[in-house]
Design a protein around this motif. Sequence first.
Motif: not given
Length: 184
Positions: A81-82, A78, A56, A85
Amino acid sequence: MNEASLAEQIELLEAIGKGDQSAFERLYRLTSPRLFAVALRMLRNHARAEEVLHDCFITVLSQANNYNPRLSSPLTWLTHIVRNRAIDLMRGNDNRLQGWDEDEADNLADDAPSPASQLQQSSEAKLLEHCMAHLPAEQRQSIMLAYYQGLSHGEVSEHLQQPLGTVKSWIRRALEHLKSCVGI
């Protein structure tokens, strides 16, 4: 999150986009405990959650200049993104069936929030709970599966036995409702 920390996070992302290393360190210190908790909740594996958090922040370094504060708050950006992933990692290895590793659970750091932070989070949680209660059942269930259980839209579609387009519409409408209800 209060307005000051929101503004600070936006400024930090702008500075990171310009190559400011100290801004990157500050953003990491501010957001990594919460982002790690999201990854750990989804993956149930300490090492894999650390790997997702690392990925991230590599993405943050390379994509900070693409962040648009009009589209989402920094923490939301954010968290997405985490989450993405973690989903990618779960697709490679089916971690959903793994339980907690007791040794790893004992090594988790105690990042307990302060009482003031708990109070603010409590009021934010109550507002979100109120907003979620006003969603139609299928939208609420879709949101819960996607954002609290970490399922992809395709997995939500399979779980609910509904067409993928329908599930995507439910999630999009639910997010629009939550955004306006919460006041973002």
